[in-house]
Design a protein around this motif. Structure first.
Motif, PDB file in Angstrom:
ATOM      1  N   VAL A 106      19.448   6.094  14.968  1.00 13.17           N
ATOM      2  CA  VAL A 106      19.815   7.008  13.711  1.00 13.17           C
ATOM      3  C   VAL A 106      21.107   7.526  14.000  1.00 13.17           C
ATOM      4  CG1 VAL A 106      18.997   8.938  12.365  1.00 13.17           C
ATOM      5  CG2 VAL A 106      17.385   7.181  13.215  1.00 13.17           C
ATOM      6  N   VAL A 108      13.177   8.554  22.219  1.00 14.16           N
ATOM      7  CA  VAL A 108      14.270   8.886  21.967  1.00 14.16           C
ATOM      8  C   VAL A 108      15.355   7.658  21.572  1.00 14.16           C
ATOM      9  CG1 VAL A 108      16.663   9.897  22.904  1.00 14.16           C
ATOM     10  CG2 VAL A 108      14.227  10.828  23.580  1.00 14.16           C
ATOM     11  N   LEU A 156      14.498   5.774  19.015  1.00 13.36           N
ATOM     12  CA  LEU A 156      14.618   5.919  17.667  1.00 13.36           C
ATOM     13  C   LEU A 156      15.838   6.804  17.288  1.00 13.36           C
ATOM     14  CD1 LEU A 156      13.799   4.766  14.871  1.00 13.36           C
ATOM     15  CD2 LEU A 156      11.932   6.830  15.135  1.00 13.36           C
ATOM     16  N   ILE A 157      15.958   7.855  17.911  1.00 16.74           N
ATOM     17  CA  ILE A 157      16.730   8.846  17.569  1.00 16.74           C
ATOM     18  C   ILE A 157      18.413   8.148  17.721  1.00 16.74           C
ATOM     19  CG2 ILE A 157      17.785  11.047  18.192  1.00 16.74           C
ATOM     20  CD1 ILE A 157      14.740  11.903  18.696  1.00 16.74           C
ATOM     21  N   ILE A 158      18.440   7.520  18.990  1.00 18.74           N
ATOM     22  CA  ILE A 158      19.850   7.021  19.166  1.00 18.74           C
ATOM     23  C   ILE A 158      20.168   6.053  18.015  1.00 18.74           C
ATOM     24  CG2 ILE A 158      20.899   5.490  20.716  1.00 18.74           C
ATOM     25  CD1 ILE A 158      20.598   8.012  22.024  1.00 18.74           C
TER      26      ILE A 158
END
Ligand code: HDD
Ligand code: HEM
Ligand code: HEM
Lengths: 346, 447
Positions: A70, A64, A66-68
C-alpha cells in the motif's frame, strides 16, 4: 515530469515481490483460519492448536507485507492509489473489517485462555474473518484485471461504485484466492505437524484444496474470456504466456504428486512456485498497465526523484529486514521439536 | 451529516483510536526492557514476573495497534484520495521508512513475546530494545508526514500542481522536529503515568505489595523525566505554530484581534459571532512573551484572515487549555515524585502522592487526544496548510456516513473488549508482601 518506464517498472516489480510475499506468508495465515473454521474429526482440537501455534509469533510480521504494498502504491503511483481507493472503496473497507476482526480475534483468543465459551466465540470470529478477507482481496484483484475501474463524474451509486467490482469474474477470482490460500496453509501445516495422524489430516486437506484450486482456476479462465479479454488475449498469444502456463501447471502437478507421495518439502516448494507463478503471470498480463484501461505504469508514476529515493530506502531496508526475518523464522520454525501443544507462556 | 463531515469524523475517530495503542506500543516495550534489565542486574525474580506480565498484557494492545494502523493506511486513500494523489509522491518517503520500522518492530515483538524460552536471555533483552526503538521510529516517521501537512515544503506550485518536488526537503519541514519530540515524549509520559497510576491505585489498597512497588518504580523512571520536559517541548511547538500557522495559534489562544503585547488567556469561551473571548483569566502580555519571547511582539488575530479560512475556534481553544492544564499537573506531580525519590523517601507509602499519581492515569492520553485536536482541527479548513482545502481532498464516494458508523461500532466493540480483558489481567496480579523494611524509589532491596 513523470518517471521513465524502466524506473517505474522496477518499483512495480518490487511491489509485486511484496505482494507475492504477502500471499505466501499472510495469505497462508488466512488459509490457516479457513482450516480452523473447517477443523473436524477426532483431532479437531489438535488441528486448531497447531494452526494457532504456527501463526502466533509471525502473523504481525507477515501482515506488514501488505502495508508495504500500500505504501509503495501511494508513494510511487499516487494516481493509481487514488483511483483504486475511490472505485474499490466498498470491497477495501470490507476487507479492512476482516483484517481488524481476524487480527484482534486471534489475539483475544490467545489471550483469554480460560473461558471456553469466549474461546469458541473468538475462534469463530477469527475463522470467519479469515475466510471472508481473501475473497475480498481476490475481488479487488479481479476488478483491476477486468478493467472497469474508471471514474465518471455524476455516475449513480450502483453503476459507479458497485457494479465495476461485483461481477461473476471478480467473485471467481475471490474464490480462487481463497482456495489458493487454503491450499498453501494446508501444505505448510503438513510440515509443521508434530505427528503422523495430524500430518495426514492436513495432507488430505491439501489435496482437497488443490482440487478446489484447479476447479476455481478453470472457472476464472472461462470467465476471463468475456470479462477480461485483454488478459485472455495475452494468455493465448504472448510469447511469455505459454512457458509461464506450462511452468505453472507443472508446479501444480508436482505439488499434488508430492503430496500424494508424502514428499512434503517438495510439495511446499512446488506450492510456493505455483502461487508465485500465478501472481507473476497476472502482472505480466497487466503490463504496462497498473489500472487498465486508463493508467499505465508510466502515466501513474510519481516523479523520478521519488522513485529513486524509495529504491534507496528499499535497498537499505532490505539489509535490515531479511536477516531479521531469517532470524524470526529460525527461532520459531525449527520443525517438529518446536511444537508442543502444551507449550503456553505461564 | 454531509459526506465531508462524515469523512472527517471517520478519520478523526480512527486516528484517535489508533494513537492510544500506538503510544502504548512505544511506551510499554521500554518499560518491559527496564524491568527485564533490572531483573538481570539484581536477580530479583519479581522484576522478571513484571516484565512477563507486562508483555502478556500488551500483546493484545499491539495487535489492535497493528490492525487499526492498517485501517489508517487504507483510509488515507479511501477518504482523502485528492490529498494522496497530490501529496503521495512528496510525503510517501517517511511512510516507506515507517514500513520498515513496522517490520523490525513486528519481527522482534514476535521474538520478545513468544521467545522467552527459545532465545538466550541476552538476545531476549536485545529483542525488547529493538522493539522499543522501532516503535519510536515509526512514530517519528508518521509524525514527520503529519508535520509536512502543517508546514508544507519541498515542492513548487505551478498552476495548482506540485512540481520540482524534493521528498527529502519535505521531510525536513520546519514543524517536524518540534512535533516529533513532543509526540515521543507524550508517548513515554502518557504510558508511564498510566502504568504508574494503575499500580499506585493498587498500592493505596495494599502499600506493602512488592510487585506493585517495583512496577511503580519502573514506570516512574520513564514517566517522570518525560512529563517534566513535556511543557518545555510544548513551548517550542507553540512558537513553531506562531511562526508557521498563525491562524492556528489565534484559534488556540482565542485571539481575534491583531495586537501588540497580547495577553495569555487561561480558560474563557471564544465567541465567534462577537469576535471576542469572554470569561478568561488574562495575563497581560503573556501570549506575546510565550509565543515570541518578547512581551511587545505583535500576535496576528483571526480577524487578519478571511472568515472562510478560520478553523473552528471553540474546540481548538478548549483542547489547548485541556492539554496545557493536564501537562502542568503531570509535570508538577513528576517533580514531587522526583524530589521525594532523590531524598530516598518511600514513595509507595506516601498516600497523597499515590492518590495524585492514580488520578493522573488517564491524563496523558486525554492530553494527547486534545493535542491532536489542536493540531488537526486547528489546521482546518486546510488539509495541507495554505495549499489544499480539506473539502477538495475528500472522496466522491457517496454515503460516507455508513462506513463512519460501521467503523465506529467496530472500534467501540474492540475498545470494550480490550478494557474488559485488561481489567481481568490487572485483577490477577500477584500478592507478594514486601519483606524488607526500607524500600525507596531508587534503591530497591532484593527479596
Ligand atoms: C502527554 C501528552 C501531552 C502533554 C502533557 C502536552 N502535550 Fe502538547 N501535544 C501532544 C501531547 C501533549 C500531542 C498529542 O502529542 C501533540 C499533537 C501533535 C504533536 O506533535 O503533539 C501536541 C501538540 C501540541 C501543540 C501543537 C503543535 C502543532 O499543531 O504543530 C502545541 C502548541 C503544544 N502541544 C503545546 C503544549 C504545551 C505548552 C504543553 C504544556 C504543558 C503541552 N503541549 C503538554
Ligand atoms: C494520531 C494522532 C492524530 C489524531 C488524533 C488526529 C486527529 C484528527 C482529527 C480530529 C481530524 C479531523 C479534523 C477536522 O476535520 O476538523 C483529522 C483529520 C486528518 N488527519 Fe489527523 N490526527 C492525527 C494524526 C495524523 C497523522 C499522523 C496524519 C498523516 C500523516 C493525519 C492526517 C489527517 C488527514 C489527511 C485528515 C483529513 C483532512 C482533515 O480533516 O484535515 N493525521 N485528524
Ligand atoms: C501520530 C500518529 C501516529 C503514531 C504516533 C503512530 C505510531 C505507531 C506505532 C508505534 C505503531 C506500532 C504499533 C503496534 O505494533 O502495535 C503503529 C502501527 C501502525 N500505524 Fe501508526 N501511528 C500514527 C498514525 C498513523 C497513521 C496516520 C497511519 C496511516 C498512514 C498509521 C499506520 C500504521 C500502520 C499501518 C501500523 C501497523 C504496523 C504493523 O502491522 O505492525 N499510523 N503506529
Amino acid at each position: 515530469m513523470s518517471a521513465p518506464l524502466a524506473l517505474a517498472t522496477i518499483v512495480a516489480a518490487l511491489m509485486l515481490v511484496s505482494l507475492t510475499a504477502y500471499a505466501l506468508s499472510g495469505g497462508a495465515d488466512f488459509g490457516g483460519g479457513v482450516w480452523d473454521f473447517l477443523a473436524s474429526g477426532p483431532r479437531r482440537a489438535q488441528q486448531r492448536a497447531l494452526i494457532s501455534h504456527a501463526i502466533g509469533p509471525i502473523w504481525e510480521a507477515n501482515h506488514v507485507w501488505l502495508i508495504i504494498v500500500v505504501v509503495l502504491l501511494f508513494t510511487c503511483f499516487p494516481p493509481a492509489f487514488a483511483l483504486l481507493a475511490i472505485t474499490l472503496h466498498i470491497p477495501l473497507a470490507l476487507m479492512l473489517i476482516g483484517i481488524v476482526l481476524r487480527g484482534s480475534a486471534f489475539a483475544f483468543r490467545t489471550y483469554d485462555s480460560h473461558q471456553d465459551g469466549a474461546q469458541r466465540r473468538w475462534g469463530r470470529t477469527f475463522a470467519i474473518a479469515s475466510t471472508a478477507t481473501p475473497v475480498l482481496l481476490g475481488i479487488c484483484i479481479g476488478a483491476i484485471t477486468e478493467g472497469r475501474l474508471v471514474i465518471v463524474p455524476g455516475e449513480p451509486f450502483l453503476s459507479g461504485f458497485v457494479m465495476p467490482w461485483l461481477t461473476p469474474f471478480t467473485i471467481g477470482v475471490g474464490v480462487f484466492a481463497l482456495a489458493l490460500f487454503a491450499f498453501l496453509a494446508a501444505v505448510y501445516l503438513t510440515m509443521d505437524a508434530p505427528d503422523e495422524p495430524l500430518r495426514e489430516d492436513f495432507r488430505v486437506r491439501a489435496l482437497i484444496a488443490a482440487a478446489a484450486v484447479f476447479v476455481a482456476a478453470f472457472g476464472v479462465l472461462l470467465l476471463a474470456q468475456r470479462a477480461a479479454p485483454r488478459m485472455h488475449a495475452w494468455l493465448t498469444t504472448s510469447i511469455w504466456a505459454l512457458p509461464l502456463q506450462v511452468a505453472t501447471a507443472l508446479a501444480a502437478l508436482t505439488a499434488i504428486w508430492a503430496l500424494w507421495a508424502r514428499r512434503y518439502p517438495l510439495a511446499r516448494f512446488a506450492a510456493v512456485a505455483q502461487v508465485t507463478l500465478i501472481l507473476w503471470g497476472w502482472a505480466l498480463a497487466l503490463y504496462p498497465y497498473i489500472v487498465p484501461p486508463t493508467l499505465t505504469l508510466e502515466q501513474a508514476a510519481a516523479p523520478a526523484i521519488t522513485l529513486r529515493l524509495v529504491l534507496w530506502a528499499l535497498a537499505i531496508g532490505a539489509v535490515v529486514l531479511f536477516p531479521s526475518l531469517y532470524y524470526l523464522f529460525r527461532v520459531f520454525k525449527r520443525g517438529e521439536e518446536a511444537f508442543d501443544p502444551l507449550d503456553r507462556e505461564e | 451529516m454531509s459526506d465531508l463531515l462524515a469523512a472527517r469524523s471517520q478519520m478523526a475517530m480512527s486516528l484517535a483510536f489508533h494513537i492510544i495503542f500506538a503510544m502504548i506500543a512505544i511506551g510499554m516495550p521500554l518499560l518491559m526492557v527496564l524491568a527485564e534489565y533490572r531483573w538481570r542486574r539484581t536477580g530479583d525474580g519479581i522484576y522478571l514476573d513484571l516484565a512477563k506480565r507486562w508483555a502478556k498484557g500488551s500483546a493484545i494492545l499491539f495487535a489492535v495497534g497493528a490492525v487499526s494502523g492498517t485501517v489508517l493506511s487504507f483510509e488515507l486513500g479511501l477518504l482523502w484520495p485528492g490529498f494522496m494523489r497530490y501529496a503521495g509522491a512528496i510525503i510517501g518517503m517517511p511512510f516507506s521508512l515507517e514500513g520498515f520500522a513496522f517490520f523490525t518492530e513486528a519481527i522482534f515483538l514476535g521474538v520478545y513475546l513468544y521467545g522467552w524460552n527459545r532465545v538466550s536471555p541476552r538476545a531476549h533483552l536485545l529483542a525488547g530494545v529493538v522493539v522499543a526503538l522501532s516503535g519510536a521510529a515509526s512514530a517519528i516517521f508518521v509524525v514527520i508526514a503529519n508535520a509536512w501537512m502543517n508546514a508544507p515544503t519541498g515542492f513548487q506550485l505551478v498552476n495548482g500542481q506540485p512540481v520540482n518536488i524534493d521528498p527529502i526537503a519535505a521531510m525536513r519541514n520546519a514543524a517536524a522536529l518540534p512535533e516529533v519530540v513532543h509526540m515521543v515524549l507524550a508517548a513515554y509520559a502518557a504510558t508511564g503515568f498510566a502504568v504508574a497510576g494503575v499500580h499506585a491505585a493498587l498500592l493505596l489498597r495494599n502499600p506493602a505489595n512488592a510487585f506493585h512497588r517495583r512496577a511503580l518504580s519502573v514506570a516512574l523512571i520513564m514517566a517522570v523525566p518525560a512529563a517534566i520536559v513535556q511543557p518545555f517541548s510544548g513551548d517550542i511547538n507553540a512558537r513553531a505554530v506562531a511562526e508557521q500557522q498563525p491562524s492556528k495559534l489565534a484559534a488556540m489562544e482565542g485571539q481575534f484581534r491583531t495586537e501588540a503585547g497580547a495577553p495569555l488567556r487561561i480558560g474563557g469561551v471564544p465567541d465567534v459571532a462577537e469576535r471576542e473571548t469572554r470569561y478568561a483569566i488574562e495575563i497581560p502580555r503573556g501570549l506575546s512573551l510565550l509565543a515570541f519571547h518578547d512581551p511587545n511582539a505583535v500576535v496576528t488575530g483571526l480577524e487578519a484572515f478571511p472568515r472562510r479560512d478560520w478553523p473552528p475556534v471553540l474546540p481548538v481553544h478548549a483542547s489547548f487549555q485541556i492539554m496545557v492544564a493536564l501537562g502542568t499537573y503531570m509535570a508538577l506531580v513528576a517533580i514531587w515524585a522526583l524530589v521525594l525519590g532523590l531524598r530516598k523517601r518511600d514513595l509507595a507509602s506516601n498516600r497523597w502522592l499515590m492518590r495524585a499519581i492514580a488520578i493522573a492515569a488517564p491524563f496523558g492520553f486525554i492530553a494527547t487526544e486534545a493535542g491532536w485536536t489542536v493540531t488537526e482541527v486547528g489546521r482546518q479548513p486546510w488539509v495541507i496548510y495554505g495549499v489544499m482545502r480539506t473539502a477538495d481532498a475528500v472522496t466522491p464516494m457517496p454515503g460516507l456516513i455508513v462506513p463512519f458508523l460501521v467503523f465506529t461500532a467496530l472500534y467501540l466493540f474492540l475498545a470494550a473488549i480490550v478494557i474488559w480483558l485488561l481489567a481481568h489481567h490487572i485483577g490477577a496480579s500477584p500478592d507478594i508482601i514486601e519483606r524488607t523494611r526500607r524500600v525507596g524509589l531508587v534503591e530497591e532491596a532484593g527479596p
